[in-house]
Design an enzyme around this catalytic site. Structure first.
Site, PDB file in Angstrom:
ATOM      1  N   PRO A   1       0.986  -1.053   0.081  1.00  0.00           N
ATOM      2  CA  PRO A   1       0.363   0.142   0.114  1.00  0.00           C
ATOM      3  C   PRO A   1       0.189   1.328  -0.024  1.00  0.00           C
ATOM      4  O   PRO A   1       1.593   1.516   0.792  1.00  0.00           O
ATOM      5  CB  PRO A   1      -1.040  -0.242   1.472  1.00  0.00           C
ATOM      6  CG  PRO A   1      -1.175  -1.594   1.496  1.00  0.00           C
ATOM      7  CD  PRO A   1       0.298  -1.601   0.938  1.00  0.00           C
ATOM      8  N   GLU A   2       1.183   1.725  -0.945  1.00  0.00           N
ATOM      9  CA  GLU A   2       1.248   3.187  -1.449  1.00  0.00           C
ATOM     10  C   GLU A   2       0.123   4.342  -0.949  1.00  0.00           C
ATOM     11  O   GLU A   2      -1.284   3.673  -0.487  1.00  0.00           O
ATOM     12  CB  GLU A   2       2.488   3.671  -2.285  1.00  0.00           C
ATOM     13  CG  GLU A   2       3.566   2.010  -2.141  1.00  0.00           C
ATOM     14  CD  GLU A   2       4.423   2.698  -3.251  1.00  0.00           C
ATOM     15  OE1 GLU A   2       4.604   3.359  -3.946  1.00  0.00           O
ATOM     16  OE2 GLU A   2       5.273   1.530  -3.519  1.00  0.00           O
TER      17      GLU A   2
END
Length: 273
Positions: A2-3
């Site tokens: 997750p960015e």
DNA sequence: ACCACAACCTGGCCGC
DNA sequence: TGCGGCCAGGTTGTGG
């Protein structure tokens, strides 16, 4: 992993399930994920609280509670927040369950156990040191140029620095640098005005496209409904997606920068200018 | 102020 | 087929 685009997608898709609900209880199967306060205080301060808002800052998710407390979650590399029924079987690697009134539960699944959850009064205790949001209006090419001018480290390392700009991780740093035609080892302050402009545009384009595609499901990341995003199909070099450069056919280079695997095309992203 | 790197974790992959 | 070893990577903490 997750960015920014993944966390933004989670925020958008989780919001309708949680805002306006009350927390009936939280179960921690792995207490190591709780950063602060103590387990005992965490439970007593959370139980019965209403969720009044959900925001994203960098890669952090921030739940506002009716007490004024903020529940802050970071998914690190392998965390997912999956919506389900109280009665449903928790997904594999569920480390915590947030139970809401109305029969809905949020399952925090995290095989690597890197994810962190914490409760604070002041969000700046956690996100106060973050750099600008790359998709907000105050992140202009001029601001980027001014900030880069003071940094000598490799541009890739600078893009990963959350205090420089918030939300960019390994995948999107590689994609943005490829898109802008900039070698990841170039000293940040050595970028020309034109290169900074290209980089600024590439960062925004790459992040916006990934949000449109609901995030990239390379490893572990899933949307709150349990389905994968499709942004990984837009990647050109990130995560070793292509053996050869999609533009010129040169074999994609793979080197560690700050201990992170970095993919780039040595012809389209020349080291010497 | 800036820069570099180990530590935290464990599933999955590689080689034998 | 089975097993050991190593890699991935965001953030924090430490040290230069």
């Amino acid at each position: 992993m997750p960015e920014l685009p993944e966390v933004e997608t989670i925020k958008n898709e989780l919001e309708p399930y949680v805002v306006g609900r009350n927390i009936s209880g939280v179960t921690l199967f792995w207490e190591g994920m709780l950063r602060q306060p103590s387990v005992r205080e965490f439970h007593s301060r959370l139980s019965g609280q209403g969720i009044t808002g959900l925001k994203r800052r960098g890669k952090y998710l921030i739940f506002s509670l009716s007490s004024g407390d903020l529940l802050v979650i970071h998914l690190k590399m392998s965390g997912s927040l999956i919506v389900g029924k109280d009665s449903s079987e928790p997904p594999k690697y569920t480390r915590a369950i947030i139970r809401l009134d109305g029969g809905t539960s949020i399952f925090f699944s995290d095989p690597r156990k890197f994810g962190k959850i914490q409760l604070v009064k002041d969000k700046d205790d956690i996100v106060g040191k973050l750099g600008p949001e790359p998709l907000e209006a105050d992140f202009t090419p001029e601001v980027l140029a001014q900030r880069l001018s003071k940094r000598k480290a490799p541009i890739k390392a600078i893009l990963l620095d959350q205090g420089f700009v918030a939300g960019i991780g390994n995948m999107y740093a590689d994609e943005a640098l490829f898109s802008a035609g900039i070698h990841p080892l170039r000293p940040a302050s050595s970028l020309s005005q034109d290169e900074v402009a290209r980089l600024h545009s590439a960062i925004q384009q790459v992040l916006r496209s990934a949000i449109t595609n609901k995030g990239a499901s390379i490893v572990n990341y899933l949307r709150p409904d349990g389905t994968p995003g499709t942004a990984q199909f837009q990647f050109r070099v990130a995560h070793g997606r292509a053996k050869n450069c999609p533009v010129c056919g040169t074999p994609i280079a793979h080197i560690p920068i700050r201990g992170r695997g970095s993919y780039f095309c040595s012809k389209c992203q020349p080291e010497k200018v």
